[in-house]
Design an enzyme around this catalytic site. Structure first.
Site, PDB file in Angstrom:
ATOM      1  N   GLY A  56     -14.249   6.960  23.323  1.00 22.64           N
ATOM      2  CA  GLY A  56     -14.861   7.050  22.001  1.00 22.64           C
ATOM      3  C   GLY A  56     -13.794   7.413  21.000  1.00 22.64           C
ATOM      4  CB  THR A  57     -12.537   5.841  18.287  1.00 22.16           C
ATOM      5  OG1 THR A  57     -13.720   5.146  17.955  1.00 22.16           O
ATOM      6  CG2 THR A  57     -11.812   5.067  19.351  1.00 22.16           C
ATOM      7  CB  THR A  58     -13.003   7.978  14.152  1.00 20.84           C
ATOM      8  OG1 THR A  58     -11.887   7.193  14.532  1.00 20.84           O
ATOM      9  CG2 THR A  58     -12.599   8.916  13.026  1.00 20.84           C
ATOM     10  CE  LYS A  89     -17.906   6.885  18.805  1.00 19.40           C
ATOM     11  NZ  LYS A  89     -16.663   6.155  18.556  1.00 19.40           N
ATOM     12  CB  ALA A 231      -9.600   2.613  18.825  1.00 23.22           C
TER      13      ALA A 231
END
Lengths: 281, 263
Positions: A56-58, A89, A231
């Protein structure tokens, strides 16, 4: 379980912590236990973990006078591939706090599940809520338990935010892989796009934002992160996939509705399109 | 060398049962009743900290009478049982039936093998999705389980009130109606004297609200309880989830959010 009396561990007086109970009664269910075993048995290149499982990213979070807003984009990546375009997320941790996760998605989701049960378990057994600092410290302990896997590239880096009922303000906590807990003021971002999101937040955040303003700033920061980080996913107008945005105030956790987010995302895109008017490259 | 006196098993069991029954009858009663909007728990309990009624899980509540330390221990065990089961399987896999079975085994084991039985009586209640799907399990000190329907009263001396309580109960009662019914049973004098008047301060009231998502347990305290006792409709009942239900994907937890208690 049916047909057997409750094991002795269930009736032993003691901890109000679900994690402690698991550690004593069913340690195989604790995420940390597997991490230690895996750390001993494999010596892969650090990058192997990043290719192996979705990341998972931001995540961004910012405070406003009535509380705190947290938002996460919807992309998960496995190496250069997009593993999911609608992953979530940002989760409620309990009624007055939320947690966003960057890093290895599978481990992070397990961590969040355990954290949610931990807070609810304490609340039910003690009949009282943990303080916001207490919640933040419990999360730090859980992140620390994952250090073994973090060393192999399977790090979990949460961002925790909540409404402090004692102080009457929203607060943000960030973590490092060793379980270090740091209180952030005003705004913060974690994950691969955090560099760009932080720059954006620095310029857009201002004192005295209202709820709608804070949600707009969060969406803009994610847009900027998606602009420069491969990403991080931007708003997907084709599939109507918007970031997950949570608002935590004295009234508790509320997730912003899809319709409202669609409106905010459309406004951000329209404004940025207008800025490009007449430009050529 | 001294020989122990012979005591027949019948005598032993009867003595234990009498002992437990006496202990339970000394306390005040608790009423658990289904109503149109869920399940109501009503207890006479002046303490605001030592609860007789508690939350076990999303749709499961717990009510007990007898010795506080003994039923508190059972309550904590129930919360651990439910949370462990929900964590290792899924939240939907935690049921009142499973918990009642586990409690029954524990109570039965203590009753037969320990010198002192547990002086407790317990109700485990699960609110269902519709009227008529609620489950009420009543467990006694010796581990016997009874599935009850509609309304159940435990503890204290209930012989004289259980009849009117059952007759007065209807499935379509609203919350003020079911509270009034429970109060009539709790305030009656077992010796036949005039009924007492119970105020909001002396009551512990909680509900499992059918329509709420996720955690349905809510305590009614202070002004909100007073309003319900006065027969006003519950304006404070929270709207359903402020969160759109998470759509299934990616194997992520589909946990929607808890509402804060409205107080």
């Amino acid at each position: 379980m049916t047909g057997a009396p409750l094991p002795a561990a269930f009736t032993t007086p003691g901890s109000s912590s679900f994690t402690d109970f698991l550690g004593a009664h069913a340690p195989e269910l604790l995420p940390g236990r597997r991490a230690a075993a895996a750390a001993q048995s494999t010596q892969h290149d650090q990058r192997a973990g990043e290719q192996l499982a979705p990341h998972g990213t931001t995540i961004v979070a910012l405070t406003f006078p009535g509380g705190v807003v947290m938002a996460g984009d919807r992309r998960a990546t496995a190496g250069a591939m997009i593993a999911s375009r609608d992953i979530e997320k940002v989760f409620p941790a309990d009624a007055w706090s939320c947690v966003g996760i960057a890093g290895s998605a599978g481990l992070a989701v397990e961590l969040v599940r355990l954290f949610q049960v931990e807070l609810e378990h304490y609340e039910k057994i003690e009949g009282a809520l943990l303080s916001l600092d207490g919640k933040a410290n419990r999360l730090a302990t859980m992140v620390r338990g994952n250090l073994g896997l973090a060393m192999q590239g399977l790090a979990v880096v949460p961002l925790f935010a909540g409404y402090d009922l004692a102080r009457g303000t929203g607060r943000i906590f960030s973590y490092d892989v060793t379980g270090g807990r740091y209180e952030e003021h005003e705004h913060h971002a974690v994950g691969s796009g955090s560099l760009f999101a932080r720059g954006s937040l620095k310029k857009l955040w201002r004192q005295g934002l209202d709820t709608d303003g804070a949600v707009r700033v969060a969406i803009e920061a994610l847009y900027d992160a998606a602009d420069d980080d491969s990403a991080t996913g931007g708003p997907d107008v084709v599939r109507r996939i918007w970031p997950v945005v949570a608002v935590v105030t004295a009234e508790g956790y509320v997730r912003v509705s899809e319709d409202e987010l669609g409106g905010v995302a459309a406004a951000v895109i329209a404004d940025r399109t207008a800025e490009q008017e007449g430009r050529r490259r | 060398m001294s020989m122990p006196f012979y005591v027949s098993p019948e005598q032993l069991i009867r003595d234990k049962a009498d002992y437990a029954r006496k202990g339970i009858a000394r306390g005040r009663s608790v009423v658990v009743a289904e109503y149109a909007g869920g399940i109501a728990f009503v207890a006479e309990n002046p303490s605001k900290a030592l609860h007789k009624v508690s939350e076990i899980y999303d749709r499961i509540g717990f009510a007990a009478v007898g010795k506080y330390n003994e039923f508190e221990n059972l309550r904590v065990a129930g919360v651990r049982y439910a949370d462990l089961r929900g964590y290792s399987y899924d939240r939907a896999d935690v049921t009142a039936r499973g918990l009642a079975n586990a409690y029954a085994q524990s109570l039965g084991a203590v009753f037969t093998s320990e010198p002192k039985p547990l002086e407790v009586e317990v109700v485990v209640a699960q609110v269902g999705p519709e009227v008529g799907t609620d489950q009420l399990y009543r467990l006694t000190y010796d581990g016997s389980v009874a599935e009850e329907h509609g309304v159940v009263i435990i503890g204290g001396q209930t012989e004289s009130v259980v009849g009117p309580l059952r007759e007065g109960w209807r499935a379509d009662l609203d919350l003020p109606g079911v509270l009034a019914l429970a109060l009539r049973a709790l305030s009656a004098d077992p010796a036949g004297g005039p009924a007492r008047t119970l105020t909001a301060d002396q009551l512990e009231v909680a509900v499992l609200e059918r329509a709420r998502p996720r955690r349905t347990f809510r305590r009614l305290e202070g002004p909100l309880l007073q309003a319900v006792l006065d027969g006003k409709p519950v304006a404070g009942a929270p709207a359903a989830a402020t969160v759109p239900p998470a759509t299934g994907h990616s194997g992520l937890p589909s946990d929607t959010v808890d509402l804060p208690p409205a107080d």
